[in-house]
Scaffold this motif. Structure first.
Motif, short mmCIF file in Angstrom:
data_model
loop_
_atom_site.label_atom_id
_atom_site.label_comp_id
_atom_site.label_asym_id
_atom_site.label_seq_id
_atom_site.Cartn_x
_atom_site.Cartn_y
_atom_site.Cartn_z
N CYS A 163 0.94 -1.20 0.00
CA CYS A 163 0.03 0.03 -0.01
C CYS A 163 0.78 1.36 0.08
CB CYS A 163 -0.87 -0.10 1.22
SG CYS A 163 -2.00 -1.23 1.34
N ASP A 164 0.00 2.37 -0.36
CA ASP A 164 0.89 3.63 -0.38
C ASP A 164 0.16 4.37 0.84
OD1 ASP A 164 2.57 5.78 -1.58
OD2 ASP A 164 0.38 6.86 -1.65
N PHE A 165 0.77 5.01 1.69
CA PHE A 165 0.44 5.81 2.77
C PHE A 165 0.95 7.20 2.86
CE2 PHE A 165 1.22 1.19 4.32
CZ PHE A 165 0.06 0.97 4.93
N ARG A 166 -0.02 8.15 3.10
CA ARG A 166 0.57 9.46 3.18
C ARG A 166 -0.39 10.12 4.31
NH1 ARG A 166 -2.95 13.14 0.50
NH2 ARG A 166 -4.55 11.99 -1.07
N THR A 167 0.23 11.17 4.48
CA THR A 167 -0.63 12.02 5.79
C THR A 167 -1.20 13.23 5.24
OG1 THR A 167 -0.58 12.91 7.88
CG2 THR A 167 1.54 13.12 6.49
#
Length: 826
Positions: free
Chosen positions: A195-199
């Motif tokens: 997965c790609d995670f970003r805030t």
């Protein structure tokens, strides 16, 4: 006997077929049992799947992003589908193109896919991972296992994130998000490493590429998790660290708004600020509701009022004020794109058309028309509104004569706003889809025009199906009106020539405007399956059935406006966008930041900061049958709205939880009006409006007064050329400060003999009395002792021969309008 050319063609075809299967193994090669590959986080994968693992990995590394191989042109000869929306194309690109060199089953380590990603051969994307990494092992195993592809193996049935909400105990702590997917075949797998995670706010929480979240400082944000086009948000709450012995106080509530807001604040250990003072409340609510400052007389009267319900009374008074309707008409003109330059010819009439547009909204806001009915008047507008062509001609002619005579046209009395659909240049149906989705659903569709929306659920098919609803909407001459319009146009042309001759014979100085050709907004005969401008399905190129966004198919029926069916779906209580979008707009206006921000960007990657609050506001709007004034009254009477802007130790870092009132800039029109109110002057307009009219009463997006046009530009008034709320710039800047300090037109107003100072600086008033009035007129409060002492020092410091009492107060007024307390709402 075959010809040499034919033989050569057969050989080439044979070679080509070999190139299309570069990974064919020798039949004698012994099969090897796959070795499990360890993944970060403790998991492993044995059989590598193209859709589940390879495409997930390419997306995680950004290989199929718009700035890399996912762009329209691709990069380095490799083009992948943007964000991996098309596995078939990606599989062909990786295994069939480049003479099969990207994948080599007999020698996996020699595959160009691995050589470039590890930097062993030149790669524009630089090194993505090392040969010792788990990413390398996954891709290599897929190649070694035959580089196969099972269509649909990666179709996702559901995704579950653990925990669904991450609530930390204090800043500095870390936690791990785990993502598990259930696929269409029923298999379930931990996909966290893929997965790609970003805030959404790294000041509150940071996240690693493998889903480890670190709480940075107190606040509230979301982590956005993406996997192969699936987007899910995870709320992250980081509370403040209370002082020793801290006990959360009992905070009174007025209505459900306070219940939802304060419940979240308690979880964050954020204590709401105290109530604002009466003078702060009056200034804030007056600017928010009628777009100007309260007069000194109004401030004195409100401060002297001892009734317990005086704030509620003032709210009711302001919501019924004529300028409240003007302010919201200006906002609706932004939302619906009242762009003067895009309206019909003749050019001299465009400002009048823009004003008619504004007046139409103003009348309905003043009448407190239910929001759904107001939208219906825009969304389902036609020109004739069921009238016979002859009657429509009479109405149009009468309005044009009113404009020519300088009288206010009666357009506002029309049930519908056909000007929304009347533009000088043709607007395509996909553009109508974008405009209506942003205006009335709060959804930005532009990205889905060319590919699946990277941060939302919408595909190209969704985009086109929604746009096709508007295919029958036409602007021209309907078949039933054609004969009447042609005859009338001939007569109008003759009449125009005669009237122009008479005008010239009389020596008239004005220019007589020729009557424009008669055109109308009407519903054509476009039907499903027939030619008529329907956008095709992006994959099959067949006509695409019109469909609501995430809703039902809209069936075309002869004689029926498909927009009506779409609108009924929109205003249904269970619609996920319509009521929530407008409730969010109203909230955003009164607090300076929406629960969804930007207010027209409802998407999976932009979740509401307080979902329960937004849902409660939408329910209230629907329950009250879309009574906008009732919603405004509820918001303005809440304790949350009436909190002070002064922070305390627990909420000083708050940005989006409404623990205090946010200091915020104002609309450009409001800035112009409040400056004129503070200085006690009126505005000089061109043909758009009479002198002295308020800026919020002006419908035109472009005004002829150079001074006002410059002020509008500096403070961010939008040109209304797009469907995006972002066109209105609300951020403060250096140009605004320079305008307040040195704008020539503002300086003229400041020194005008008939302005506020001209009436105040008289022998009958003492300096203290004049100073009181200036503070009340600008800051809506009386000066403090420190203010009075500073003014006395200023008088002593600047005392010089020839310097008059008026000069001193000119400087004092200039100083007041240059304070942040004046130019911001708080």
């Amino acid at each position: 006997m075959r010809s040499p050319r034919l033989t050569r063609h057969v050989l080439l075809l044979g070679l080509g077929s070999l190139l299309f299967v570069p990974f064919a193994r020798s039949a004698a090669a012994p099969a090897k049992a796959p070795t499990p590959i360890a993944l970060p986080g403790g998991g492993s994968v044995t059989k590598v799947d193209f859709e589940r693992h390879v495409m997930g990995l390419l997306g995680r590394m950004g290989c199929n992003s718009g700035s890399c191989h996912g762009s329209f042109q691709g990069k380095g000869g490799l083009r992948l589908s943007l964000f991996g929306y098309d596995p078939a194309k990606d599989y062909a690109a990786l295994t069939r193109e480049a003479n099969g060199r990207r994948v080599s089953i007999d020698n996996p380590d020699n595959s160009l896919l691995l050589l470039k990603a590890t930097g062993q051969v030149p790669h524009g994307g630089l090194t993505r991972f090392s040969k010792e990494s788990w990413s390398y092992r996954v891709l290599r195993a897929w190649i070694a296992q035959g580089a196969g592809w099972t269509k649909g193996s990666g179709d996702v049935a559901s995704i579950r994130i653990t925990p669904p909400e991450q609530a930390f105990a204090r800043p500095g702590l870390t936690a791990q998000l785990r993502v598990r997917a259930t696929f269409a075949d029923g298999q379930s797998e931990d996909i966290t490493p893929l997965c790609d995670f970003r805030t959404n706010d790294d000041a509150v929480a940071e996240v690693t590429s493998l889903g480890a979240v670190k709480a940075s400082r107190p606040g509230d944000t979301s982590i956005i998790v993406s996997y192969r086009g699936q987007v899910l948000p995870v709320r992250v709450l980081v509370p403040t660290v209370p002082a020793p012995g801290f006990r959360y106080p009992a905070v009174p509530t007025v209505n459900f708004i306070d219940v939802e807001v304060f419940a979240k604040l308690r979880r964050l250990n954020m204590v709401p600020s105290d109530l604002c003072t009466d003078s702060e409340f009056l200034r804030r609510v007056t600017l928010d509701t009628v777009g100007t400052l309260p007069t000194p007389t109004e401030v004195r009267a409100f401060l002297a009022d001892k009734r317990a319900d005086k704030r509620a009374r003032k709210i009711d008074e302001l919501l019924a004020h004529p300028m409240h309707a003007a302010l919201w008409a200006t906002k609706f003109c932004d939302i619906t794109g009242n762009n003067t330059d895009a309206l019909e010819n003749p050019q001299q009439r465009r400002a009048h058309l823009s004003q008619m547009w504004h007046d139409w909204f103003r009348k309905r806001v003043a009448d407190n028309m239910p929001y759904d009915e107001l939208v219906k008047g825009v969304f389902c507008a036609t020109s004739r509104e069921g009238k016979a062509p002859e009657d429509y001609v009479k109405d149009v002619t009468a309005r044009e004569e009113e404009m020519d005579a300088g009288r206010k046209p009666s357009y506002a009395d029309r049930p519908s706003l056909d000007l929304f659909w009347r533009r000088q240049q043709r607007v395509t149906i996909d553009q109508w889809g974008e405009k209506t989705a942003a205006a009335f659903l709060g959804v930005r569709l532009e990205c889905a025009q060319c590919h699946k929306h990277p941060f939302d659920r919408w595909t190209q098919a969704d985009y086109r199906a929604y746009a096709n609803v508007f295919a029958p909407v036409q602007f021209g001459i309907s078949p039933e009106s054609a004969k009447t319009f042609r005859a009338v146009n001939v007569e109008r042309q003759k009449e125009t020539v005669e009237r122009q001759k008479k005008q010239r014979m009389k020596g008239a100085k004005g220019v007589f405007l020729p009557l424009p050709p008669l055109r109308e907004v009407f519903i054509g005969t476009t039907s499903r399956g027939k030619a008529g401008g329907l956008l095709p399905h992006p994959d099959t190129n067949r006509p695409l059935a019109p469909r609501a966004l995430g809703g039902p198919e809209i069936v075309f029926e002869t004689g029926r406006d498909p927009r009506v069916d779409l609108f009924e779906w929109m205003r249904a209580p269970e619609n996920p966008f319509f009521a929530r979008s407008f409730a969010n707009r109203v909230w955003g206006h009164y607090f300076g930041i929406g629960i969804v921000q930007p207010v027209d960007d409802f998407s999976l990657a932009n979740p509401p900061s307080n979902p329960k609050l937004l849902d409660a506001l939408a329910r209230e709007l629907v329950k009250n049958k879309y009574d906008v004034r009732a919603l405004e009254r509820t918001i303005l009477n809440s304790r949350t709205y009436q909190l002070s802007s002064t922070p305390n130790a627990t909420n000083k870092l708050d940005r989006n939880t409404y623990a205090r009132s946010y200091v915020r800039p104002m609309m450009a029109e409001v800035v112009v009006d409040m400056l004129n109110a503070a200085l006690g002057v009126g505005e000089k307009w061109g043909p758009e409006a009479p002198a002295g009219a308020r800026a919020i009463e002006i419908g035109a997006s472009r005004v002829q007064s150079p001074a006002v046009a410059y002020a509008f530009r500096v403070f961010g008034r939008p040109p209304r050329t797009s469907a995006c709320d972002c066109e209105r710039a609300m951020e403060p800047g250096l140009a605004q400060k320079l305008f307040l300090m040195a704008d020539p037109n503002l300086q003229i107003k400041l020194k005008a003999p008939t302005n506020r100072l001209g009436k105040l600086v008289v022998p009958a008033k003492t300096d203290a009395e004049v100073l009181d009035e200036l503070f009340l007129a600008t800051l809506s409060r009386l000066p403090t002792k420190a203010d009075r002492d500073r003014f006395a020092e200023f008088v002593a410091e600047t005392d010089a021969p020839g310097r008059t009492r008026r000069d001193r107060f000119n400087d004092a007024l200039w100083a007041l309008i240059n304070t942040t307390e004046f130019i911001f709402n708080h």
